[in-house]
Design an enzyme around this catalytic site. Structure first.
Site, PDB file in Angstrom:
ATOM      1  N   ASP A  22       0.853  -1.196   0.000  1.00  0.00           N
ATOM      2  CA  ASP A  22       0.000   0.000   0.000  1.00  0.00           C
ATOM      3  C   ASP A  22       0.889   1.246   0.000  1.00  0.00           C
ATOM      4  O   ASP A  22       1.493   1.588   1.009  1.00  0.00           O
ATOM      5  CB  ASP A  22      -0.908  -0.028   1.227  1.00  0.00           C
ATOM      6  CG  ASP A  22      -1.738   1.243   1.388  1.00  0.00           C
ATOM      7  OD1 ASP A  22      -1.778   2.058   0.439  1.00  0.00           O
ATOM      8  OD2 ASP A  22      -2.337   1.419   2.467  1.00  0.00           O
ATOM      9  N   ASP A  26      -4.283   3.774   2.191  1.00  0.00           N
ATOM     10  CA  ASP A  26      -5.722   3.557   2.325  1.00  0.00           C
ATOM     11  C   ASP A  26      -6.082   2.110   2.602  1.00  0.00           C
ATOM     12  O   ASP A  26      -7.258   1.730   2.584  1.00  0.00           O
ATOM     13  CB  ASP A  26      -6.437   4.036   1.055  1.00  0.00           C
ATOM     14  CG  ASP A  26      -5.980   3.303  -0.198  1.00  0.00           C
ATOM     15  OD1 ASP A  26      -5.072   2.447  -0.099  1.00  0.00           O
ATOM     16  OD2 ASP A  26      -6.509   3.610  -1.294  1.00  0.00           O
ATOM     17  N   ASP A  30      -1.261  -0.819  -4.332  1.00  0.00           N
ATOM     18  CA  ASP A  30      -1.352   0.040  -5.508  1.00  0.00           C
ATOM     19  C   ASP A  30      -0.030   0.010  -6.271  1.00  0.00           C
ATOM     20  O   ASP A  30       0.933  -0.651  -5.870  1.00  0.00           O
ATOM     21  CB  ASP A  30      -1.722   1.471  -5.102  1.00  0.00           C
ATOM     22  CG  ASP A  30      -0.868   2.005  -3.961  1.00  0.00           C
ATOM     23  OD1 ASP A  30       0.358   1.768  -3.975  1.00  0.00           O
ATOM     24  OD2 ASP A  30      -1.419   2.645  -3.044  1.00  0.00           O
ATOM     25  N   ASP A 206      -6.445 -13.689 -19.619  1.00  0.00           N
ATOM     26  CA  ASP A 206      -7.449 -14.317 -18.766  1.00  0.00           C
ATOM     27  C   ASP A 206      -8.466 -15.057 -19.626  1.00  0.00           C
ATOM     28  O   ASP A 206      -8.895 -14.565 -20.678  1.00  0.00           O
ATOM     29  CB  ASP A 206      -8.145 -13.221 -17.948  1.00  0.00           C
ATOM     30  CG  ASP A 206      -9.050 -13.774 -16.874  1.00  0.00           C
ATOM     31  OD1 ASP A 206      -8.570 -14.531 -16.023  1.00  0.00           O
ATOM     32  OD2 ASP A 206     -10.259 -13.431 -16.891  1.00  0.00           O
ATOM     33  N   GLU A 261      -4.158 -18.228 -20.059  1.00  0.00           N
ATOM     34  CA  GLU A 261      -4.818 -19.065 -19.062  1.00  0.00           C
ATOM     35  C   GLU A 261      -5.745 -20.000 -19.830  1.00  0.00           C
ATOM     36  O   GLU A 261      -6.825 -19.587 -20.274  1.00  0.00           O
ATOM     37  CB  GLU A 261      -5.611 -18.220 -18.073  1.00  0.00           C
ATOM     38  CG  GLU A 261      -6.305 -19.051 -17.000  1.00  0.00           C
ATOM     39  CD  GLU A 261      -7.426 -18.325 -16.296  1.00  0.00           C
ATOM     40  OE1 GLU A 261      -7.716 -18.671 -15.138  1.00  0.00           O
ATOM     41  OE2 GLU A 261      -8.051 -17.428 -16.890  1.00  0.00           O
TER      42      GLU A 261
END
Length: 525
Positions: A22, A26, A30, A206, A261
């Site tokens: 982080d 928050d 990220d 994906d 995948e």
């Protein structure tokens, strides 16, 4: 000598962005957090990192519900943050792969919003799979177009107020795209070029086999869920898409690549995706699914190598990912044997790293993180848990944030006092990076040694495997030129193969390899 492309023998580290580091304070990981930890990945010894989706998304499915394929979600940063991450990764000698999600979008995507606002039959709906319903046998009630199930539980169709249904083979917030519409194809070619122009080295695709659906929309019957791949997915039309994508990738310098995948019903089907003008790699999941068993491991390794051999591609290996329970916990069978999961995980790493091809690591496995199985129901966020009413726990347990330092939550993942997006266990103080860097016997230290030695030993090793002992129910032994790998899957010691032992997952007893232990042995060729 022909130079091998970087990805053929690479060790790739999967970064689940929301749970890695982080940088904004928050409680969510990220891009700035990832960037700050790049030196850690370099020191670990990996060759590349793969970022899970960081695009604008409502996060109905962990970011795999994409609302804008060429942006960065504000909670993860900005395009400037992404560009800085690419530049820093390359400066450290790391390649960068990003996820691309072509099977579906978010229901917040502008295309889908236009489709919902349009009446049935409008061209705006052609980019998705809309179908009329059908009458039930009693003739009184309209039902979905067919019996196709969602992979996340429940039906794969959602009814609109105007009577039409749209297809979502995952969450209802993830409408499936219609790849028979030419505009979908053009848009994803634009998306590829957008990220390639920003310097990415490759794409993880994906649901790569699922873009085209069976146009007959026939029912699947009693085996509906297991029949999805063979009778709904993996249509021959998909190969034309990847031939087009390969031409785009090949038009850029620097060995840009794509790994799919791909779940298939046969090695022959997998090989089609790996033809010289299609994808560079395909994820092979059987090692991740295999139990702790010498015969099972041998079968998986042989089948994986045989599946890619006709194509000239290299196999891929993975033990854990963001979609599966962590292997430290999977290997803790039977229960009641303290530490056996960790011992087996160390042994499995040496086995995987000795194999030809690429190895994909999942963040936190180098710390020996277990699956978190006691996440409160109210904290769970995976749609699988919601759609099955908790009957299937979902994937949150392998997505808990990484512990970096300190003795309590958030363990350096976020600033002190900030609550992480998923709760972290109270007993993880000994598993932090900080704690393990002080311990030469830690899992982290072991991963660093193994990866460094792999890089030293790899050059010159043949890709073909020899099996000097292929009948044992308790051991796996294979040889690549002058390197032999032995894995003892039993609880009792076994005799080591002859040669110089260069690395073991646990201390040996003279020339005996303990149970749940593996070794690398250098031999004369």
């Amino acid at each position: 000598m022909t130079r091998s492309p970087w990805w053929r023998h690479a060790v790739v580290y999967e970064v689940y962005v929301r749970s890695f580091a982080d940088g904004g304070g928050d409680g969510e990981g990220d891009l700035r957090g990832v960037r700050s930890r790049l030196p850690y990945l370099r020191d670990l010894g990996v060759d590349a990192l793969w970022l899970t989706p960081f695009y604008p998304s409502p996060l109905a499915d962990g970011g795999y519900d994409v609302a804008d394929h060429t942006g960065v979600d504000p909670r993860f940063g900005t395009l400037d943050d992404f560009d800085a991450l690419v530049a820093d990764a390359h400066a450290l000698g790391l390649r960068l792969i990003v996820d691309i999600v072509p099977n579906h979008t978010s229901d917040r995507h502008p295309w889908f919003r236009r489709a919902l606002a349009a009446p049935p039959g409008d061209p705006a709906r052609d980019r998705y799979v809309f179908r009329p319903g059908r009458l039930r046998p009693d003739g009184r009630m309209e039902g979905p177009p067919n019996d196709w199930p969602s992979m996340f539980g429940g039906p794969a169709w959602e009814r609109l107020p105007d009577g039409q249904w749209y297809l979502h083979l995952y969450a209802r917030e993830q409408p499936d795209l219609n790849w028979r519409d030419p505009s979908v194809r053009r848009e994803f070619e634009r998306i590829l070029r957008f990220w390639l122009d920003r310097g990415v080295d490759g794409f993880r695709i994906d649901v790569a086999a699922g873009l085209f659906k069976n146009a007959a929309f026939t029912d699947l019957g009693e085996d509906a869920r297991t029949a999805l791949y063979g009778r709904v997915y993996s249509r021959p039309e998909v190969h034309g898409v990847y031939r087009d994508w390969r031409r785009i990738l090949d038009s850029y310098d620097g060995d840009r690549m794509a790994v799919g995948e791909i779940w298939t019903d046969s090695p022959e089907d997998l090989a089609r995706f790996l033809r010289p003008d299609e994808l560079h790699q395909a994820f092979q999941f059987d090692l991740q699914l295999a139990p702790w068993s010498a015969p099972a491991f041998r079968d998986v390794i042989r089948a994986a190598c045989a599946a890619v051999a006709p194509t000239g591609a290299a196999p891929t290996w993975v033990l854990s990912s963001h979609d599966m329970p962590r292997h430290v916990t999977r290997y803790e069978q039977p229960r009641g044997m303290p530490g056996v999961g960790t011992a087996r995980a160390r042994a499995a790493l040496l086995m995987m790293l000795a194999l030809p091809g690429s190895a994909y690591l999942y963040q936190g496995e180098e710390l020996g993180l277990p699956e978190v199985e006691d996440i409160p129901e109210e904290a769970r966020q995976d749609p699988i848990s919601r759609r099955t009413g908790g009957r299937r726990p979902g994937r949150d347990g392998c997505r808990v944030p990484i512990p970096w330092s300190g003795t309590k939550e958030p363990y350096g993942f976020a600033p002190e006092g900030v609550r992480p997006w998923l709760p972290m266990p109270a007993d993880w103080a000994s598993l932090t990076v900080e704690a393990q860097e002080r311990d030469p016997a830690s899992m982290l230290a072991f991963y660093r040694r193994a990866l460094a030695l792999r890089r030293e030993l790899l050059p010159g090793l043949p890709e073909e495997l020899e099996w000097p002992d292929d009948a044992s129910d308790t051991t796996v032994v294979f040889r690549r030129g002058g390197l032999t790998c032995a894995v003892n899957c039993s609880e009792n010691p076994v005799r080591l193969p002859r040669g110089e032992v260069v690395l073991t997952s646990a201390p040996c007893y003279g020339d005996l390899l303990p149970g749940n232990t593996s070794a690398w042995i250098r031999t004369e060729t």
